[in-house]
Scaffold this motif. Structure first.
Motif, short mmCIF file in Angstrom:
data_model
loop_
_atom_site.label_atom_id
_atom_site.label_comp_id
_atom_site.label_asym_id
_atom_site.label_seq_id
_atom_site.Cartn_x
_atom_site.Cartn_y
_atom_site.Cartn_z
N GLU A 164 4.73 -0.33 -4.15
CA GLU A 164 4.12 -0.76 -2.90
C GLU A 164 2.61 -0.88 -3.04
O GLU A 164 2.02 -0.24 -3.91
CB GLU A 164 4.43 0.26 -1.79
CG GLU A 164 5.88 0.20 -1.35
CD GLU A 164 6.17 1.19 -0.24
OE1 GLU A 164 5.43 1.22 0.75
OE2 GLU A 164 7.16 1.92 -0.37
N ASP B 177 2.85 -7.14 6.99
CA ASP B 177 4.10 -6.63 6.46
C ASP B 177 4.42 -7.19 5.07
O ASP B 177 5.58 -7.39 4.73
CB ASP B 177 5.26 -6.92 7.44
CG ASP B 177 6.46 -6.02 7.18
OD1 ASP B 177 6.27 -4.89 6.71
OD2 ASP B 177 7.60 -6.47 7.43
N VAL B 178 3.39 -7.49 4.29
CA VAL B 178 3.60 -7.86 2.89
C VAL B 178 3.39 -6.57 2.11
O VAL B 178 2.28 -6.07 2.05
CB VAL B 178 2.59 -8.93 2.44
CG1 VAL B 178 2.81 -9.31 0.98
CG2 VAL B 178 2.70 -10.15 3.32
N ARG B 179 4.44 -5.98 1.58
CA ARG B 179 4.38 -4.59 1.13
C ARG B 179 4.30 -4.41 -0.38
O ARG B 179 3.74 -3.43 -0.85
CB ARG B 179 5.65 -3.85 1.56
CG ARG B 179 5.91 -3.91 3.03
CD ARG B 179 5.44 -2.67 3.70
NE ARG B 179 5.44 -2.89 5.14
CZ ARG B 179 5.16 -1.96 6.03
NH1 ARG B 179 4.86 -0.74 5.63
NH2 ARG B 179 5.16 -2.24 7.30
N PHE B 180 4.93 -5.31 -1.12
CA PHE B 180 5.14 -4.99 -2.53
C PHE B 180 4.17 -5.74 -3.43
O PHE B 180 3.78 -6.88 -3.15
CB PHE B 180 6.59 -5.25 -2.92
CG PHE B 180 7.54 -4.42 -2.10
CD1 PHE B 180 7.67 -3.07 -2.33
CD2 PHE B 180 8.26 -5.00 -1.05
CE1 PHE B 180 8.52 -2.29 -1.55
CE2 PHE B 180 9.11 -4.23 -0.26
CZ PHE B 180 9.23 -2.87 -0.53
#
Ligand code: SF4
Ligand code: SF4
Lengths: 254, 138
Positions: free
Chosen positions: B91, B71-74
């Motif tokens: 993203e 969940d590390v998106r950016f």
């Protein structure tokens, strides 16, 4: 140069040890990254569905449509191939253990909205041989479609029928493609992921947002001031098949 | 050896004939097939051309693991600040970030992949913007 048996064993052992060490560092790294990411920060996502409100709007499929459009869920038009993230089911099928003979007509006749329960103790996760499905620290039972090998162990393990298998190529059966979300391929299992991709951007799940009567409340159970925690404290709610010990995180007001 | 001279001349002629395609190419020949990916007219890529040529597949693999599994998106720059794309945080996404500039899969991605005969299965699931516009046929 030729190597004898002894040298060969030494070399293979060395390579294996190096491999293990590498794996160790990688998982430590992964752990750190996970703790830092916003999505996992001290949350326990859950949903409350007020069926009384839902029933005000008979025949409404807004949440299902919104979800299936957002996530490119295919529609095959038959029960056998059906893929479902949100669906409706008769009360007696949704709450099988509630077998009172006399139940208010209103409850008996009206459908119940069903999802993956994002169980706290998910049997689907324990059986997955590839970790294609796993429990995130914020409670979401996540899917990694890159990894799913389609063994369907999870479907056998889930006592709620929350998972669907792509028997056929799904892409050709999607009426309108959402280019921001992937489709799946044949041979992969899919289900609701609590809109992890929307939560990461600070948005609520698509179904919650689309409901015209606000029948769904989504929130963090770890936060005592959250709307969902307050509502759970005020109204008696039910979960599906609690006796199985899976600890579902979807609560219903009947 | 009898007729050494004739044999040597024969060997020389054989070598010349055998290597003639290479020799002709060396003296100003042109490759008949060439990968020619079309780059977007403006904008600056998040990484150098050289890095992308060699490692874009590894970068995408890292992205997918970070996004889906952690969940590390950016996307972050080296200095720790976020990359911005049209006013929002970019993203780590093939379709949302890479293909917002490189929007022509056929002329960009496929150009080299076909040349090298590699068949990445990204697009089995991730949607080529051209298909999204057209819609899929039944
Ligand atoms: S409802 Fe089924 S698929 Fe969802 S977490 Fe529980 S066991 Fe797994
Ligand atoms: S079908 Fe996929 S998600 Fe389910 S148990 Fe097998 S590999 Fe895991």
């Amino acid at each position: 140069m030729s190597i004898d048996r002894r040298q060969f064993l030494l070399i293979t052992a060395g390579v294996a040890a190096a491999g293990l060490a590498g794996k160790q560092t990688l998982s430590v790294f992964a752990e750190n990254q996970a703790r830092k990411s916003d999505g996992f920060a001290g949350k326990r996502w859950a949903m409350l569905i007020d069926l009384k409100k839902c029933h005000e709007n008979e025949g409404c499929t807004k949440c299902i449509d919104a979800c299936h459009l957002t996530h490119n869920v295919p529609h095959f038009g038959n029960k056998k191939d059906e893929i479902k993230w949100i669906w409706k089911e008769k009360f007696e099928h949704a709450f099988v253990e509630q077998e009172n003979y006399f139940v208010p007509e209103q409850v008996k006749q009206k459908p119940v909205l069903l999802f993956c329960n994002h169980c706290s103790n998910p049997p689907c996760v324990s059986v997955c041989p590839t970790q294609a499905t796993w429990k995130r620290k914020d409670g979401i039972v996540m899917m990694d479609w890159h990894r799913c090998v389609g063994c369907r162990y999870c479907m056998a393990a889930c006592p709620y029928g929350s998972r669907s298998f792509n028997w056929r190529e799904p892409r050709t059966h999607i009426k309108q493609l959402n280019p921001d979300f992937p489709t799946r391929t044949k041979g992969v299992v899919e289900k609701c992921t609590f809109c992890d991709e929307r939560l990461a951007r600070g948005l609520k799940p698509a179904c919650v947002e689309s409901c015209p009567v606000k029948a769904m409340v989504f929130g963090d159970l770890e936060n005592p001031n959250s709307e969902i925690r307050k509502m759970l404290g005020e109204t008696f709610t039910m979960r599906r098949k609690p006796e199985l010990g899976t600890q579902p995180e979807i609560y219903y007001i009947i | 050896m009898y007729d050494t001279g004739k044999v040597l001349i024969g060997i020389l002629i054989f070598i010349l004939v055998f290597t003639s395609p290479m020799l002709i190419n060396l003296s100003g020949g042109k490759a008949s097939v060439k990968a020619n990916p079309v780059l977007p007219k403006s904008g600056k890529c998040i990484e150098s051309k050289e890095y992308m040529k060699g490692y874009h597949m590894e970068m995408l693999d890292t992205w997918r693991n970070l996004v889906v599994r952690q969940d590390v998106r950016f996307l972050k720059k080296a200095d720790g600040t976020f990359f911005m794309l049209n006013g929002v945080k970019a993203e780590m996404s093939l379709t949302k970030t890479c293909m917002s500039c490189h929007d022509n899969k056929a002329k960009f991605c496929d150009e080299c992949h076909n040349y090298l005969e590699v068949k990445p299965y990204c697009w089995d699931c991730h949607i080529d913007p051209a298909i999204a516009k057209k819609g899929v046929k039944k």
